[in-house]
Design an enzyme around this catalytic site. Structure first.
Site, PDB file in Angstrom:
ATOM      1  N   HIS A 105       0.816  -1.221   0.000  1.00 54.92           N
ATOM      2  CA  HIS A 105       0.000   0.000   0.000  1.00 54.92           C
ATOM      3  C   HIS A 105       0.849   1.271   0.000  1.00 54.92           C
ATOM      4  CE1 HIS A 105       0.371   0.040   4.539  1.00 54.92           C
ATOM      5  NE2 HIS A 105       0.366   1.340   4.324  1.00 54.92           N
ATOM      6  N   ASP A 135       0.335  -7.625   1.641  1.00 53.35           N
ATOM      7  CA  ASP A 135       0.750  -6.223   1.724  1.00 53.35           C
ATOM      8  C   ASP A 135       2.264  -6.081   1.714  1.00 53.35           C
ATOM      9  OD1 ASP A 135       0.319  -3.509   1.743  1.00 53.35           O
ATOM     10  OD2 ASP A 135       0.027  -3.360   3.911  1.00 53.35           O
ATOM     11  N   SER A 210       4.597   2.811   7.928  1.00 54.61           N
ATOM     12  CA  SER A 210       4.285   1.643   7.107  1.00 54.61           C
ATOM     13  C   SER A 210       5.482   1.224   6.268  1.00 54.61           C
ATOM     14  CB  SER A 210       3.106   1.953   6.179  1.00 54.61           C
ATOM     15  OG  SER A 210       1.918   2.084   6.905  1.00 54.61           O
TER      16      SER A 210
END
Length: 366
Positions: A105, A135, A210
């Site tokens: 992402h 992911d 992230s």
């Protein structure tokens, strides 16, 4: 007595080798690293035989392997036309020759990806492959001599163990270190419509973390931080509640992405879907009801062969009602490539049931 003398000598010798490596030549055989010295990746790998490090030692060892990532995405809408959106995240060095691992992402849809290492050097990165289900994304930069992370074993973790998160919170605070514990081992979390089994930590996780690293008390990488919470907006987390992809899961995905550019065995319908959940969206897309709609159909793919068309409102997979992309992805997890499933759609006010033979997902572009 002779045995004890030998054991003591060996213990001291191993300690000396370890600290000589860590301190680039200065020897010490105690439990404390001399003042003014810091461990290095090379030193730990050369002589480290296990055991907990201090917080400062973990940070010194692990931080150089974490990078900052910035992206640019070309977007378009009716009001602004074409425009550029910027994004930011983190990544972890997996090999000295430029393999970087981050979240899917973080780089999804990016037209340009820039990686900035801890020494301040920036590199343009290319996308090797990405997997939305786990992911995980793999990038490559043109560099050598980089400090890779030391990979741990996420299967051996226990609740309550020490954990350190290192990343680029808010997109401009690269190298930030936060710490806490492993709060849970196998949290079932839905992120971007994908059901994932993640590590939970109370180490502070913020937007931009992230793709960064979660490290244990030995400085080993045990997870890739995924700061997207299922209970809040994209790439955010509730205070004291952060998640990371277990490193053993990451290893498997990275191996597949490096070898094939995608993770094999993922069943796919061969469509792009859009969720209509508000009256405004329904008006924009000129549909009369909420639900999940087919936005595009892959040419020659499973859905096209079955007769599914753009604009179809998918209402069931098999005998299970669905109303969102997340529902459909969850149901597809129960099937394998080559299985035949029944897909119910509403088209022009009529309900149709179509048999779809599932394809293997393969990315159409790199």
């Amino acid at each position: 007595r002779e045995l004890m003398t030998w054991v003591t000598a060996e213990y001291q010798r191993e300690g000396t080798v370890f600290y000589q490596a860590v301190n680039n030549g200065s020897s010490s055989s105690g439990a404390d690293v001399p003042n003014g010295t810091e461990p290095t990746t090379e030193g730990i790998q050369a002589g480290y035989t296990g055991g907990a490090l201090s917080v400062q030692e973990i940070a010194a060892l692990a931080a150089p392997s974490v990078v900052e990532i910035s992206t640019e995405v070309v977007s378009r809408n009716d009001f602004f036309g074409q425009y550029i959106q910027s994004g930011a995240g983190s990544g972890v060095i997996f090999s000295e020759d430029g393999i970087i691992v981050t979240n899917d992402h973080v780089v999804d849809g990016a037209s340009t990806i820039t990686v900035r290492t801890s020494d301040g050097t920036s590199y343009e990165a290319t996308l090797v492959g990405a997997d939305s289900k786990t992911d995980v994304a793999v990038l490559k930069i043109d560099a050598t001599g980089l400090p890779p992370a030391i990979l741990g074993d996420s299967d051996s973790l226990s609740v309550g163990e020490y954990a350190m998160a290192i990343g680029n919170p808010l997109g401009h605070l690269g190298g930030t270190v936060t710490d806490g514990i492993i709060s849970a081992l196998s949290r079932e979390v839905t992120i971007s419509g994908e059901n994932m089994t993640l590590l939970q930590t109370n180490a502070a996780i913020n937007p931009g973390n992230s793709g960064g690293g979660l490290f244990n008390e030995k400085g080993e990488l045990v997870g890739i931080v995924n700061a997207k919470s299922s209970q809040t907006s994209a790439d955010t987390s509730i205070e004291g509640l952060g998640f990371a992809i277990p490193i053993n899961t990451v290893k498997n995905s990275v191996q597949e992405l490096m070898e094939y550019g995608y993770v094999r065995g993922r069943a796919a319908l061969g469509v792009v879907l859009v969720d209509i959940s508000t009256a405004q969206q329904a008006f924009q897309y000129r549909v009369s009801r909420m639900g999940v709609y087919v936005q595009s159909v892959t040419e020659g793919g499973a859905s096209e062969k079955a007769g599914i068309k753009i604009g179809d409102n998918i209402i069931a997979i098999g005998d299970v009602a669905v109303s969102s992309t997340a529902n459909i992805k969850s149901q597809l997890n129960n099937y394998s490539v080559g299985d035949t499933i029944q897909v119910q759609v509403i088209r022009d006010g009529r309900t149709l049931t179509l048999d779809v033979v599932l394809d293997e997902f393969k990315p159409t572009t790199n």
